[in-house]
Design a protein around this motif. Structure first.
Motif, mmCIF file in Angstrom:
data_model
loop_
_atom_site.group_PDB
_atom_site.id
_atom_site.type_symbol
_atom_site.label_atom_id
_atom_site.label_comp_id
_atom_site.label_asym_id
_atom_site.label_seq_id
_atom_site.Cartn_x
_atom_site.Cartn_y
_atom_site.Cartn_z
ATOM 1 N N ARG A 1 19.687 -46.467 18.971
ATOM 2 C CA ARG A 1 18.293 -46.231 18.569
ATOM 3 C C ARG A 1 18.017 -44.734 18.632
ATOM 4 N NH1 ARG A 1 15.250 -46.516 23.960
ATOM 5 N NH2 ARG A 1 16.713 -47.452 25.403
ATOM 6 N N VAL B 1 24.771 -37.815 22.271
ATOM 7 C CA VAL B 1 23.310 -37.998 22.201
ATOM 8 C C VAL B 1 22.783 -38.837 23.369
ATOM 9 C CG1 VAL B 1 21.397 -38.809 20.754
ATOM 10 C CG2 VAL B 1 23.456 -37.905 19.676
ATOM 11 N N TYR C 1 15.761 -35.062 35.827
ATOM 12 C CA TYR C 1 16.031 -34.895 34.391
ATOM 13 C C TYR C 1 16.333 -33.421 34.088
ATOM 14 C CZ TYR C 1 15.533 -35.328 29.325
ATOM 15 O OH TYR C 1 15.776 -35.315 27.970
ATOM 16 N N THR D 1 10.272 -41.425 20.035
ATOM 17 C CA THR D 1 11.283 -42.456 20.317
ATOM 18 C C THR D 1 10.862 -43.200 21.582
ATOM 19 O OG1 THR D 1 12.486 -40.912 21.705
ATOM 20 C CG2 THR D 1 13.156 -41.005 19.404
HETATM 21 N N1 LIG Z 1 12.750 -38.154 23.134
HETATM 22 C C1 LIG Z 1 12.497 -36.903 23.462
HETATM 23 O O1 LIG Z 1 11.341 -36.446 23.375
HETATM 24 C C2 LIG Z 1 13.619 -36.001 23.924
HETATM 25 C C3 LIG Z 1 13.324 -34.673 24.236
HETATM 26 C C4 LIG Z 1 14.349 -33.826 24.652
HETATM 27 C C5 LIG Z 1 15.647 -34.313 24.729
HETATM 28 N N2 LIG Z 1 15.906 -35.617 24.421
HETATM 29 C C6 LIG Z 1 17.306 -36.069 24.501
HETATM 30 O O2 LIG Z 1 17.692 -36.589 23.249
HETATM 31 C C7 LIG Z 1 18.664 -37.636 23.416
HETATM 32 C C8 LIG Z 1 18.222 -38.860 22.612
HETATM 33 O O3 LIG Z 1 16.941 -39.234 23.045
HETATM 34 P P1 LIG Z 1 16.111 -40.414 22.339
HETATM 35 O O4 LIG Z 1 14.698 -40.028 22.434
HETATM 36 O O5 LIG Z 1 16.737 -40.767 21.044
HETATM 37 O O6 LIG Z 1 16.359 -41.551 23.436
HETATM 38 P P2 LIG Z 1 16.307 -43.137 23.339
HETATM 39 O O7 LIG Z 1 15.531 -43.600 22.169
HETATM 40 O O8 LIG Z 1 15.930 -43.584 24.702
HETATM 41 O O9 LIG Z 1 17.850 -43.478 23.061
HETATM 42 C C9 LIG Z 1 18.815 -43.131 24.020
HETATM 43 C C10 LIG Z 1 20.085 -43.874 23.681
HETATM 44 O O10 LIG Z 1 21.063 -43.555 24.694
HETATM 45 C C11 LIG Z 1 21.642 -44.779 25.123
HETATM 46 N N3 LIG Z 1 22.142 -44.699 26.496
HETATM 47 C C12 LIG Z 1 21.423 -44.544 27.636
HETATM 48 N N4 LIG Z 1 22.237 -44.557 28.694
HETATM 49 C C13 LIG Z 1 23.493 -44.739 28.226
HETATM 50 C C14 LIG Z 1 24.764 -44.856 28.821
HETATM 51 N N5 LIG Z 1 24.915 -44.809 30.148
HETATM 52 N N6 LIG Z 1 25.840 -45.022 28.021
HETATM 53 C C15 LIG Z 1 25.697 -45.076 26.693
HETATM 54 N N7 LIG Z 1 24.525 -44.990 26.043
HETATM 55 C C16 LIG Z 1 23.434 -44.822 26.816
HETATM 56 C C17 LIG Z 1 20.537 -45.803 25.018
HETATM 57 O O11 LIG Z 1 21.101 -47.100 25.007
HETATM 58 P P3 LIG Z 1 20.219 -48.407 25.388
HETATM 59 O O12 LIG Z 1 19.245 -48.569 24.273
HETATM 60 O O13 LIG Z 1 21.224 -49.499 25.464
HETATM 61 O O14 LIG Z 1 19.565 -48.091 26.688
HETATM 62 C C18 LIG Z 1 19.873 -45.401 23.711
HETATM 63 O O15 LIG Z 1 20.520 -45.961 22.600
HETATM 64 C C19 LIG Z 1 18.770 -37.860 24.924
HETATM 65 O O16 LIG Z 1 19.907 -37.198 25.420
HETATM 66 C C20 LIG Z 1 17.502 -37.212 25.477
HETATM 67 O O17 LIG Z 1 17.660 -36.767 26.807
HETATM 68 C C21 LIG Z 1 14.924 -36.469 24.025
#
Ligand SMILES: NC(=O)c1ccc[n+]([C@@H]2O[C@H](COP(=O)([O-])OP(=O)(O)OC[C@H]3O[C@@H](n4cnc5c(N)ncnc54)[C@H](OP(=O)(O)O)[C@@H]3O)[C@@H](O)[C@H]2O)c1
Length: 236
Positions: free
Chosen positions: A12, A83, A152, A187
């Protein structure tokens, strides 16, 4: 020529959108996620270009098993997107209320996870490979304004250091390593506040920006490793 792409966290959010963009370009995509979503399973049924694998980046055996098929295929990985990551809203508290035991598991996923994936992929990382690690502005010590979210922020700062060391080590084999802040994304992780804010970005837009930079890597100076999804440099 069709590229070989590996994406973690592809179930996702940002990872899913990065995988989709490369499928649209007819690249071969190995998509990993903690739990394989119905969306990913459905996508795989419709194309020979996508292979999905359950992979917990917190567990070495899981990463090594997931990487097996890519290694057997034997083709150089063109772009590896790390990611997958986690955040907890329980962290929106000061030190007194912070559960410090959570630091260890978050560090294991957010910081060490990307290195585990790179280590398992080492035989297929060679001249021209691009490694994209999704960090966060939260990992910038120079820009830090927060009074909360210890685990974090510390985990993403540690990922930044791991990326810099990999960049130093891998420069000998002409492998580039870039770290991105993908923006505050609409997200599951960005949550309701991001959904309602005009300052947030969609995961589709962030994915488009990051994929474009990965494909045009020569436009990024060799000493620029950490940046916004737009390409604007961030201070460590
Ligand atoms: N969203 C933001 O505003 C934001 C801002 C700065 C940085 N980021 C970074 O951007 C990246 C993507 O974020 P996002 O918003 O797309 O997050 P998200 O929608 O929560 O998706 C994260 C994905 O990582 C997977 N995941 C979590 N733990 C895992 C593990 N141990 N092994 C394998 N997969 C794992 C999740 O799987 P499940 O669905 O099975 O849990 C999910 O598919 C992350 O690294 C986050 O820290 C996000």
């Amino acid at each position: 020529m069709n590229k070989t792409i590996v994406v973690t966290g592809a179930g996702r959010g940002l990872g899913y959108n990065i995988a989709m963009l490369h499928l649209e370009m007819k690249d071969h995509v190995y998509a990993y996620d903690y739990a394989l979503t119905d969306e990913l399973k459905h996508l795989e049924e419709g194309t020979d270009l996508l292979r999905i694998q359950q992979c917990d980046i917190a567990v070495t055996d899981s990463v090594v098993n997931a990487m097996q098929e890519v290694l057997e295929n034997g083709k150089q990985i063109d772009i590896l997107y790390n990611v997958a990551g986690v955040f907890s809203y329980k962290e929106k508290v000061g030190l007194a209320e912070t559960d410090l035991d959570m630091c260890t598991s978050m560090y294991n996923i957010n910081a060490v996870g990307a290195l585990r994936v790179c280590k398992a992929a080492l035989p297929l990382l060679s001249s021209g490979t691009v490694i994209i690690n999704i960090s966060s502005e939260a990992g910038s010590i120079g820009n830090c304004w927060r009074e909360q979210e210890y685990s974090y922020c510390m985990s993403k700062a540690a990922l930044n250091m791991g990326s810099k060391i990999m960049s130093n080590e891998f420069s000998k084999r002409a492998v580039r390593v870039l770290n991105f802040h993908p923006g505050w994304m609409r997200t599951a992780m960005g949550g309701q506040p991001a959904m309602e804010s005009s300052n947030s970005v969609s995961p589709e837009e962030s994915a488009r920006d990051i994929v474009k930079i990965a494909l045009e890597i020569d436009k990024i100076p060799k000493d620029q490793l950490y940046m916004e999804h737009t390409g604007k440099p961030l201070p460590w």
